[in-house]
Design a protein around this motif. Sequence first.
Motif, PDB file in Angstrom:
ATOM      1  N   TYR B  73       0.793  -1.225   0.036  1.00  9.81           N
ATOM      2  CA  TYR B  73       0.208  -0.038   0.102  1.00  9.81           C
ATOM      3  C   TYR B  73       1.018   1.263   0.055  1.00  9.81           C
ATOM      4  O   TYR B  73       0.474   2.045  -0.808  1.00  9.81           O
ATOM      5  CB  TYR B  73      -0.910  -0.149   1.213  1.00  9.81           C
ATOM      6  CG  TYR B  73      -1.340   1.396   1.762  1.00  9.81           C
ATOM      7  CD1 TYR B  73      -2.303   2.113   0.945  1.00  9.81           C
ATOM      8  CD2 TYR B  73      -1.001   1.651   3.038  1.00  9.81           C
ATOM      9  CE1 TYR B  73      -2.837   3.196   1.455  1.00  9.81           C
ATOM     10  CE2 TYR B  73      -1.408   3.041   3.437  1.00  9.81           C
ATOM     11  CZ  TYR B  73      -2.464   3.806   2.632  1.00  9.81           C
ATOM     12  OH  TYR B  73      -2.952   4.914   3.130  1.00  9.81           O
ATOM     13  N   ARG B  74       2.025   1.195   1.049  1.00  5.61           N
ATOM     14  CA  ARG B  74       2.659   2.593   1.006  1.00  5.61           C
ATOM     15  C   ARG B  74       3.436   2.822  -0.258  1.00  5.61           C
ATOM     16  O   ARG B  74       3.724   3.660  -0.853  1.00  5.61           O
ATOM     17  CB  ARG B  74       3.685   2.279   2.137  1.00  5.61           C
ATOM     18  CG  ARG B  74       2.961   2.718   3.332  1.00  5.61           C
ATOM     19  CD  ARG B  74       2.487   3.940   3.505  1.00  5.61           C
ATOM     20  NE  ARG B  74       3.497   4.971   3.623  1.00  5.61           N
ATOM     21  CZ  ARG B  74       3.394   6.454   3.345  1.00  5.61           C
ATOM     22  NH1 ARG B  74       1.946   6.740   2.935  1.00  5.61           N
ATOM     23  NH2 ARG B  74       4.382   7.205   3.170  1.00  5.61           N
ATOM     24  N   TYR B  76       2.726   1.605  -3.278  1.00  9.35           N
ATOM     25  CA  TYR B  76       1.912   2.425  -4.255  1.00  9.35           C
ATOM     26  C   TYR B  76       1.663   3.849  -3.866  1.00  9.35           C
ATOM     27  O   TYR B  76       1.852   4.883  -4.810  1.00  9.35           O
ATOM     28  CB  TYR B  76       0.726   1.517  -4.585  1.00  9.35           C
ATOM     29  CG  TYR B  76      -0.232   2.227  -5.480  1.00  9.35           C
ATOM     30  CD1 TYR B  76       0.338   2.083  -6.885  1.00  9.35           C
ATOM     31  CD2 TYR B  76      -1.289   2.660  -5.469  1.00  9.35           C
ATOM     32  CE1 TYR B  76      -0.581   2.647  -7.918  1.00  9.35           C
ATOM     33  CE2 TYR B  76      -2.183   3.247  -6.172  1.00  9.35           C
ATOM     34  CZ  TYR B  76      -1.538   3.293  -7.592  1.00  9.35           C
ATOM     35  OH  TYR B  76      -2.397   3.664  -8.638  1.00  9.35           O
ATOM     36  N   GLN B  77       1.187   4.308  -2.793  1.00  8.07           N
ATOM     37  CA  GLN B  77       1.333   5.580  -2.215  1.00  8.07           C
ATOM     38  C   GLN B  77       2.321   6.610  -2.807  1.00  8.07           C
ATOM     39  O   GLN B  77       2.345   7.346  -3.088  1.00  8.07           O
ATOM     40  CB  GLN B  77       0.909   5.633  -0.946  1.00  8.07           C
ATOM     41  CG  GLN B  77      -0.197   5.126  -0.549  1.00  8.07           C
ATOM     42  CD  GLN B  77      -1.436   5.957  -0.638  1.00  8.07           C
ATOM     43  OE1 GLN B  77      -1.342   6.844   0.151  1.00  8.07           O
ATOM     44  NE2 GLN B  77      -2.325   5.766  -1.568  1.00  8.07           N
TER      45      GLN B  77
END
Lengths: 798, 97
Positions: B73-74, B76-77
């Motif tokens: 998630y991070r 991709y962020q």
Amino acid sequence: MSWTLPVSVIVSIALGLAAPGLRRLFGAGLGRVLALWPLALFVYFLGLAPGIAEGEVWRASFRWFTVPAGWLPGGAGPFDVHFGFALDGLAFLFVLLITGVGALVMFYASSYLGKDENHGAFFAYLMLFVGAMLGVVLADNLFVMYLFWEMTSITSFLLIGFWSHRPESRAGALKALLVTAAGGLAFLAGAALILVAAGSVDLETLLAGGEGLRSSPLYPAMLVLVLLGAFTKSAQAPFHLWLPNAMEAPTPVSAYLHSAAMVKAGIYLIARMAPILGGTALWVLLVAGAGIVSLVLGAYLALRQTDLKAILAFSTISQLGLIIALFGWGTTAAVAAAVLHVLNHSVFKAALFMMVGIVDHETGTRDIRALRGLGAFMPVTAAVAMVAALALAGVPPLNGFVSKEMFFAASLETGPVLAGVPGGGVLAVLFPALAVLGSIFTFIYSLRISHGVFFGQGRPPAAAGGHGRPHDPPAGMWLPPVVLAALAVVLGVAPGLAEGSIVAPAARGVLGPVDVPHLALWHGFNAPLLMSAAVVALGLVAYARGPALDAVIGRLPVAPNMNALYDGFLDGLQKTADFVEKRLMTGFTRDYIAYMLGFLLVLLGVTAASVGPFSLQTDWPPQGSLEWAELLLAVLMAAVALSVPFFRSRVAAVVSMGAVGTGLVIMWTLFRAPDLALTTLVVEPVTLLLFLLVFVYLPRLTRDVFPKTARWVNVALAAGGGLATTLLLLGVRGLRADRTVADWYIENSLPLAHGANVVNVILVDFRGFDTMFEITVLALAGLGVYILSNLRFKGGPK
Amino acid sequence: MMQKTLLRVVIGGSILSYGTFLALILVGGLNTGLAPVLQEGVDAYTDPVPQALILTAIVIGFGMTAFQLALAYRTYQETGTDSLDELGRDGGDGEDA
């Protein structure tokens, strides 16, 4: 007292290690202080001469390790390998050279090195080298000798590369290390073969059993391997490539390594092995052949050089070839000449190197075309140069003349040795002819580096730095070569001085108890004298017509050498390493997984191919029972799992994964594992939730595009890995018949831990610490998740 | 796990751990007795050791999955891509690794 042998080695090494610290105490005078140690050893060992002359052997031995039975092919053993030292006549000669020349070189180097050079490191390397050399010649078995042998390779690498800021120094040092260390490995392999054939590597045992070794089927292999070690060390053709490059070393290092030490280790090995492996047709061909070729080739190449040190480098190759040829012939006269020349060569070659160092130091050049008429300004240096170079040329009444006469004599008496050698009749004529040819070359370059430099016609060069005329150096630098030059004269006029105490015992160390021919300056009018006269006459003529000679040589081809091979090897190594590194270290986990899976498959395949396929447990129903419901569930789970990679929809993929997880819950229930079922039942929805939560922030799945071959390789690896694992599991299933641990837990669960649920008891009680760490891992993971979802990198989006 | 999309790698890891659980229980022998919860008059229980191992593995596996998800998630962020190829190129670690 034999304990002095290990002590002499150990103290040398200890002093080497301490040298950088002692530097603070003694400053730039460190070398002169340290020189006292080899000097003390020299005096001490010289005091042993009477005993050695009577054939005494000093020994000191400790058990080192045991080679267990069955460790060697052939099932022989066990053997003890001793860390043993021994001093006999042969070792005695080399010990005197190492310590004597070592002391002089250290004294000389102390003045040679500038005040701001790193004296601590230099003398540390030098002392370590002295210790290693002493270890080589004092070792009384081959493994101990090998240990110190490699230590000389490493310390010589450090010495040659001492001026490490110069790329040439580094390249020269690397070359010396690679060539000699490769030879060292060959020597080790040879020693291992000797151990297999003779059951021992103790030199004393080997000396008694040489007959058996020479008739062993392994003999050619062990001889070639041992000689590879010796030839690389002594820079014999065609392995001489490292020695000219090693001239990048500071001159005192060259003076030591290439006169008395490093290169003499190869000679020592040949002399040591001569009574054990020598005397066969193969020995004569290889050893005498390599020696005589090196003699002529080295002297010829020396004629092509203009750098003083390069000339001396090729001269060393050539002179060592002379000694090795003598050991190859192996007659009494030849061996006596060989050991005498070992002594003589060390004396005059060390003096010559020191002389070159002085000239270089005073004029800043070593080019013989620029160096002219220095004799008028540097009388002491000129005297040293003339004496040492004429000794090298073999002019009476100097020491080189005595051994060269003996060399000629030995070359004429090779008939009996060559009787059993193919082509022996030709060689018997060829050997003396080549000996004379090599000696003529030697005579010419000897005059070039002495007469040409100091008395040649032409303008003398200015002093280094451009101020005034070059002059003799301070006493610290001229004293050591003067001592050596004086020795060259004394040993020439009265060779008998060294005969009884040094040369004869050394020769007996090779030959056994025999009468060694007397050494004398004058042998009467005979064939060798005629050969010497021819050498002098032809050499003088050729020297006088120097330019014409150069023109002829310039038109001759450079002798082929192995430099191209060496460079190609290094280059190829670099390229291969580059290629492998780029291929292996891609930075992608999927590649690493592919390599691991692939390797696992290869490993399994090879194992299955070599020991035959393992048996699969295909009994049905298997141990316990397997119901149709379970089987059906398993097939279903496998099918769902297999479908996951094909989903384009994220939700479908994750739900499929969840379906497999739920299947697990049912599985656990069927397999009587209530705790697992409960845990999975809790964990599975949470995992699913997590995935769905993250989805919001992740992009939609797209098809991963692979090149076609990569795609199929991946599929094959995955399928192969799965299949192999399945087969393995079918193989090992039920192998764990031993239920000791399980029953122990079941029996003790209630009495010891007061818990009826055995699984729980194991986790929280019997293996409580494991669980504690497990919780720690979980906590760390939680912490990681928290940090990752809250931390914002500087400037990153909120 | 040999795919290029972060999410697929995480899912693959999860499924691989499921397989490992099954392998463990298989090695212990299937269905050879009652559940290892002691009762009066029963002396044939299944092997509790693999079960204890698997229980540990489930928990650790859960922790790993959660961590990987957060990491994905991070990633991709921060980088705007979920393709490992792109990440490798941007990070440049293919050369220096």
